[in-house]
Write a protein that holds these residues in place. Structure first.
Motif, PDB file in Angstrom:
ATOM      1  N   ALA A 208       0.759  -0.989   0.210  1.00  0.00           N
ATOM      2  CA  ALA A 208       0.107  -0.099  -0.110  1.00  0.00           C
ATOM      3  C   ALA A 208       0.973   1.269   0.057  1.00  0.00           C
ATOM      4  O   ALA A 208       2.004   1.167   0.186  1.00  0.00           O
ATOM      5  N   ARG A 209       0.132   2.454  -0.424  1.00  0.00           N
ATOM      6  CA  ARG A 209       0.988   3.636  -0.116  1.00  0.00           C
ATOM      7  C   ARG A 209       1.161   3.787   1.227  1.00  0.00           C
ATOM      8  O   ARG A 209       0.411   3.420   2.187  1.00  0.00           O
ATOM      9  N   PRO A 210       2.121   4.883   1.573  1.00  0.00           N
ATOM     10  CA  PRO A 210       2.044   5.340   3.135  1.00  0.00           C
ATOM     11  C   PRO A 210       0.635   5.849   3.569  1.00  0.00           C
ATOM     12  O   PRO A 210       0.219   6.562   2.822  1.00  0.00           O
ATOM     13  N   SER A 211       0.589   5.532   4.837  1.00  0.00           N
ATOM     14  CA  SER A 211      -0.766   6.129   5.715  1.00  0.00           C
ATOM     15  C   SER A 211      -1.708   5.414   5.252  1.00  0.00           C
ATOM     16  O   SER A 211      -2.977   5.978   5.394  1.00  0.00           O
ATOM     17  N   MET A 212      -1.875   4.497   4.388  1.00  0.00           N
ATOM     18  CA  MET A 212      -3.215   3.566   3.793  1.00  0.00           C
ATOM     19  C   MET A 212      -3.431   2.743   4.999  1.00  0.00           C
ATOM     20  O   MET A 212      -4.674   1.963   4.613  1.00  0.00           O
ATOM     21  N   GLY A 213      -2.771   2.328   5.649  1.00  0.00           N
ATOM     22  CA  GLY A 213      -2.893   1.480   6.847  1.00  0.00           C
ATOM     23  C   GLY A 213      -2.464   0.031   6.856  1.00  0.00           C
ATOM     24  O   GLY A 213      -3.004  -1.010   7.305  1.00  0.00           O
ATOM     25  N   LYS A 214      -1.185  -0.002   6.220  1.00  0.00           N
ATOM     26  CA  LYS A 214      -0.466  -1.318   6.482  1.00  0.00           C
ATOM     27  C   LYS A 214      -0.174  -2.089   7.672  1.00  0.00           C
ATOM     28  O   LYS A 214      -0.429  -3.040   7.988  1.00  0.00           O
ATOM     29  N   THR A 215       0.491  -1.107   8.239  1.00  0.00           N
ATOM     30  CA  THR A 215       0.800  -1.269   9.852  1.00  0.00           C
ATOM     31  C   THR A 215      -0.707  -1.738  10.491  1.00  0.00           C
ATOM     32  O   THR A 215      -0.844  -2.582  11.319  1.00  0.00           O
ATOM     33  N   ALA A 216      -1.498  -0.998  10.358  1.00  0.00           N
ATOM     34  CA  ALA A 216      -2.885  -1.066  11.101  1.00  0.00           C
ATOM     35  C   ALA A 216      -3.667  -2.387  10.747  1.00  0.00           C
ATOM     36  O   ALA A 216      -4.053  -3.050  11.645  1.00  0.00           O
ATOM     37  N   LEU A 217      -3.463  -2.653   9.613  1.00  0.00           N
ATOM     38  CA  LEU A 217      -4.013  -4.013   8.925  1.00  0.00           C
ATOM     39  C   LEU A 217      -3.207  -5.136   9.666  1.00  0.00           C
ATOM     40  O   LEU A 217      -3.803  -6.134   9.952  1.00  0.00           O
ATOM     41  N   ALA A 218      -1.932  -5.041   9.679  1.00  0.00           N
ATOM     42  CA  ALA A 218      -1.106  -6.304  10.375  1.00  0.00           C
ATOM     43  C   ALA A 218      -1.322  -6.327  11.797  1.00  0.00           C
ATOM     44  O   ALA A 218      -1.576  -7.421  12.144  1.00  0.00           O
ATOM     45  N   LEU A 219      -1.471  -5.141  12.580  1.00  0.00           N
ATOM     46  CA  LEU A 219      -1.741  -5.088  13.961  1.00  0.00           C
ATOM     47  C   LEU A 219      -3.312  -5.752  14.159  1.00  0.00           C
ATOM     48  O   LEU A 219      -3.579  -6.506  15.061  1.00  0.00           O
ATOM     49  N   SER A 220      -4.143  -5.368  13.236  1.00  0.00           N
ATOM     50  CA  SER A 220      -5.461  -6.011  13.377  1.00  0.00           C
ATOM     51  C   SER A 220      -5.474  -7.617  13.058  1.00  0.00           C
ATOM     52  O   SER A 220      -6.139  -8.331  14.080  1.00  0.00           O
ATOM     53  N   ASP A 363       3.167   6.651  -8.129  1.00  0.00           N
ATOM     54  CA  ASP A 363       2.111   6.970  -9.049  1.00  0.00           C
ATOM     55  C   ASP A 363       0.747   6.328  -9.103  1.00  0.00           C
ATOM     56  O   ASP A 363      -0.069   6.638  -9.634  1.00  0.00           O
ATOM     57  N   LYS A 364       0.619   5.247  -7.740  1.00  0.00           N
ATOM     58  CA  LYS A 364      -0.411   4.569  -7.911  1.00  0.00           C
ATOM     59  C   LYS A 364      -1.548   5.442  -6.900  1.00  0.00           C
ATOM     60  O   LYS A 364      -2.455   4.823  -6.167  1.00  0.00           O
ATOM     61  N   GLU A 365      -0.968   6.670  -6.320  1.00  0.00           N
ATOM     62  CA  GLU A 365      -1.667   7.361  -5.480  1.00  0.00           C
ATOM     63  C   GLU A 365      -3.058   7.880  -5.843  1.00  0.00           C
ATOM     64  O   GLU A 365      -3.187   8.238  -6.771  1.00  0.00           O
ATOM     65  N   GLY A 366      -4.103   7.277  -5.098  1.00  0.00           N
ATOM     66  CA  GLY A 366      -5.566   7.279  -5.354  1.00  0.00           C
ATOM     67  C   GLY A 366      -5.907   6.404  -6.178  1.00  0.00           C
ATOM     68  O   GLY A 366      -7.287   6.528  -6.629  1.00  0.00           O
ATOM     69  N   SER A 367      -5.308   5.360  -6.960  1.00  0.00           N
ATOM     70  CA  SER A 367      -5.833   4.428  -7.755  1.00  0.00           C
ATOM     71  C   SER A 367      -5.373   3.173  -7.094  1.00  0.00           C
ATOM     72  O   SER A 367      -4.545   2.918  -6.227  1.00  0.00           O
ATOM     73  N   ASP A 368      -6.181   2.055  -7.649  1.00  0.00           N
ATOM     74  CA  ASP A 368      -5.822   0.500  -7.199  1.00  0.00           C
ATOM     75  C   ASP A 368      -4.367   0.117  -7.737  1.00  0.00           C
ATOM     76  O   ASP A 368      -4.039  -0.038  -9.213  1.00  0.00           O
ATOM     77  N   PRO A 369      -3.490  -0.192  -6.939  1.00  0.00           N
ATOM     78  CA  PRO A 369      -2.318  -0.792  -7.432  1.00  0.00           C
ATOM     79  C   PRO A 369      -2.264  -2.229  -7.974  1.00  0.00           C
ATOM     80  O   PRO A 369      -3.073  -2.884  -7.804  1.00  0.00           O
ATOM     81  N   ASP A 385       4.089 -15.539  -2.304  1.00  0.00           N
ATOM     82  CA  ASP A 385       3.102 -16.805  -2.570  1.00  0.00           C
ATOM     83  C   ASP A 385       1.799 -15.988  -2.612  1.00  0.00           C
ATOM     84  O   ASP A 385       0.758 -16.474  -3.497  1.00  0.00           O
ATOM     85  N   VAL A 386       1.418 -15.105  -1.780  1.00  0.00           N
ATOM     86  CA  VAL A 386       0.177 -14.315  -1.681  1.00  0.00           C
ATOM     87  C   VAL A 386       0.563 -12.805  -1.919  1.00  0.00           C
ATOM     88  O   VAL A 386       1.627 -12.385  -0.963  1.00  0.00           O
ATOM     89  N   VAL A 387      -0.013 -12.038  -2.678  1.00  0.00           N
ATOM     90  CA  VAL A 387       0.393 -10.414  -2.645  1.00  0.00           C
ATOM     91  C   VAL A 387      -1.272  -9.787  -2.607  1.00  0.00           C
ATOM     92  O   VAL A 387      -1.977 -10.274  -3.379  1.00  0.00           O
ATOM     93  N   MET A 388      -1.503  -8.841  -1.683  1.00  0.00           N
ATOM     94  CA  MET A 388      -2.597  -8.101  -1.532  1.00  0.00           C
ATOM     95  C   MET A 388      -2.111  -6.528  -1.418  1.00  0.00           C
ATOM     96  O   MET A 388      -1.252  -6.126  -0.868  1.00  0.00           O
ATOM     97  N   PHE A 389      -3.051  -5.708  -1.830  1.00  0.00           N
ATOM     98  CA  PHE A 389      -2.998  -4.318  -1.765  1.00  0.00           C
ATOM     99  C   PHE A 389      -4.144  -3.922  -0.931  1.00  0.00           C
ATOM    100  O   PHE A 389      -5.238  -4.243  -0.942  1.00  0.00           O
ATOM    101  N   ILE A 390      -3.784  -2.589  -0.106  1.00  0.00           N
ATOM    102  CA  ILE A 390      -4.727  -1.831   0.449  1.00  0.00           C
ATOM    103  C   ILE A 390      -5.262  -0.650  -0.562  1.00  0.00           C
ATOM    104  O   ILE A 390      -4.378  -0.059  -0.827  1.00  0.00           O
ATOM    105  N   ALA A 391      -6.429  -0.544  -0.938  1.00  0.00           N
ATOM    106  CA  ALA A 391      -6.909   0.592  -1.704  1.00  0.00           C
ATOM    107  C   ALA A 391      -8.277   1.089  -1.110  1.00  0.00           C
ATOM    108  O   ALA A 391      -8.953   0.349  -0.173  1.00  0.00           O
ATOM    109  N   GLY A 392      -8.470   2.545  -1.497  1.00  0.00           N
ATOM    110  CA  GLY A 392      -9.603   3.023  -1.017  1.00  0.00           C
ATOM    111  C   GLY A 392      -9.080   4.634  -0.560  1.00  0.00           C
ATOM    112  O   GLY A 392      -7.866   5.128  -0.881  1.00  0.00           O
ATOM    113  N   LYS A 393     -10.063   5.483  -0.367  1.00  0.00           N
ATOM    114  CA  LYS A 393      -9.871   6.928  -0.227  1.00  0.00           C
ATOM    115  C   LYS A 393      -8.873   7.028   1.319  1.00  0.00           C
ATOM    116  O   LYS A 393      -9.456   6.414   2.060  1.00  0.00           O
ATOM    117  N   ARG A 394      -8.312   8.140   1.351  1.00  0.00           N
ATOM    118  CA  ARG A 394      -7.473   8.443   2.335  1.00  0.00           C
ATOM    119  C   ARG A 394      -8.422   8.763   3.598  1.00  0.00           C
ATOM    120  O   ARG A 394      -8.306   8.725   4.728  1.00  0.00           O
TER     121      ARG A 394
END
Length: 445
Positions: A208-220, A363-369, A385-394
């Motif tokens: 994910a882009r910075p501040s999109m919640g990577k760490t938050a998702l991992a902690l969740s 350059d993927k800011e605001g769009s689905d990576p 083996d698995v790749v997932m991306f966090i997408a959505g509005k900030r």
């Protein structure tokens, strides 16, 4: 006798027996060829002979005394092989070919011991060289040991008659436990349905882009795994301190906004919630390492200790771009490729899932990576083996929606790659006040 005066480990009888057995039963050449190479032989004569036998096999020629002598003669290697007199004694050294695997393993074991001795001698020489950094010596030695270990791995062939019973048993177990994850459940229903949980030996990338919640998702996910389900979990935080991680976990579990925790503007109700959350977290089998700019070598060593000493079943790493290698003079993409391959190797070695966070291109800011947007190296995409991306509005900009809940943001988790399962989107919600991800169905209820 001093060690330096000792003859390197070898077994000439086993070498001769291996070659003699092949001449008696040529059908064993492919089997032995997967284990041995010419360099595995200590005797220069036996090395040349085995190389000739392997060349005959590659040309589809049956190896026997006549074809072997003919090939050695054409390649002008007959004298190096000891001549006809030596070759003719090979079949005399073994009565049957039945034990060729046993002989070949002795030859290979002796070769491994010689390589280890050479490696230790080289390491000793490098250690006395004060112009070299000790960390670099350790890194190079580790790589050489890994390469040596790879040469010791053989490919086992399995017949379907052996695989069918165990496979049916596995399917039957899953049938009896309908709906249960075969791996470590993330706690997110749609994601676990797609992946059947995080599987052992897999490397899972969350981008994910910075501040999109990577760490938050991992902690969740960690909350669901370690706190709610009591599954031992390790976490490498290369960006945030352990205290910051602790505060965010308490905020997630208690649902007390993180801003109120940081400012100290708490009510008595907040204190009660935090005390209850602290009690839950206190007992959780959660182990956090918070070394900034951690060296890859140190991370691997600590991960092994987490597994051995605490029995962790899954490890999170936040994030891959902050892991440094000893060879810091190499291009960044080469370092990242080395880190990626090493982490995948670590997942297989420990036989647990490794969940690794990663940034995506600006350059993927605001769009689905997508897969090509992972920052660092193409190896990350290939090794995972698995790749997932966090997408959505900030932020929730839909202020005209009367049903919109402040601080509740829609998030989409895009599963873009999964070797052994489907890909697709997972709908989640993000509670920004306590940096917590939840199933979307929870909010709707």
């Amino acid at each position: 006798m001093e060690l330096k005066d000792k003859i390197p480990p070898h077994n000439l009888e086993a070498e001769k027996a291996t070659l003699g057995a092949l001449l008696l039963d040529w059908s064993k050449i492919d089997e032995v060829g997967t284990l041995l190479t010419p360099d595995n032989f200590y005797s220069p004569q036996n090395k040349v002979i085995f190389e000739s036998l392997r060349n005959l096999s590659q040309r589809g020629v049956r190896g026997d005394l006549l074809t072997l002598i003919d090939d050695l003669t054409k390649e002008k290697n007959l004298e190096k092989a000891g001549g006809v007199s030596y070759i003719s004694t090979l079949t005399d050294s073994v009565p049957t070919s039945a034990n060729v695997d046993y002989y070949a393993n002795i030859v290979h074991d002796s070769f491994m011991r010689r390589e280890l001795l050479a490696l230790s001698s080289e390491m000793k020489k490098d250690t006395y060289d004060e112009s070299r950094n000790s960390k670099i010596i350790l890194e190079e030695t580790e790589q050489k040991i890994f390469r040596l270990a790879d040469t010791n791995q053989t490919t086992n062939l399995h017949q379907m008659k052996d695989l069918v019973p165990s496979t049916i048993q596995l399917i039957d177990m899953r049938y009896k436990n309908k709906g249960e994850c075969s791996g470590i459940p993330s706690g997110f229903t749609m994601l676990d349905s797609m992946t059947s949980g995080f599987q052992n030996s897999e490397m899972i990338i969350i981008g994910a882009r910075p501040s999109m919640g990577k760490t938050a998702l991992a902690l969740s996910m960690m909350q669901n795994i370690a706190i709610d389900n009591n599954i031992p979990c390790g976490f490498f935080s290369l960006e945030m301190s352990a205290n910051q991680i602790g505060q965010r976990l308490l905020s997630q579990v208690s649902r007390v906004p993180g801003q109120r925790i940081r400012s100290g503007l708490l009510s008595m109700a907040d204190f009660k919630k935090l005390q209850e959350a602290g009690s839950l977290c206190y007992e959780a089998p959660l182990y956090i390492a918070d070394t900034p700019n951690m060296k890859l070598l140190d991370l691997r060593a600590m991960a092994r200790r987490m597994k051995a000493n605490h029995g962790v079943k899954i490890i999170f790493i936040d994030y891959i771009g902050l892991i440094t290698t000893e060879n810091d003079g190499a291009p960044v993409y080469e370092q990242q490729a080395h880190v990626s391959k090493s982490l995948k190797s670590l997942a297989r070695e420990l036989e647990i899932p490794l969940v690794v966070l990663c940034q995506v291109s600006r350059d993927k800011e605001g769009s689905d990576p997508g897969l090509a947007d992972l920052r660092g190296s193409g190896s990350i995409e290939q090794d995972a083996d698995v790749v997932m991306f966090i997408a959505g509005k900030r932020q929730n900009t839909n202020t005209d929606d009367p049903d919109a809940t402040p601080g509740v943001l829609d998030r989409k988790l895009i599963v873009a790659k999964q070797r052994n399962g489907p890909i697709g989107d997972v709908e989640l919600i993000f509670l920004s006040s306590c940096t917590r991800f939840e199933n979307k169905s929870n909010q709707q209820e």
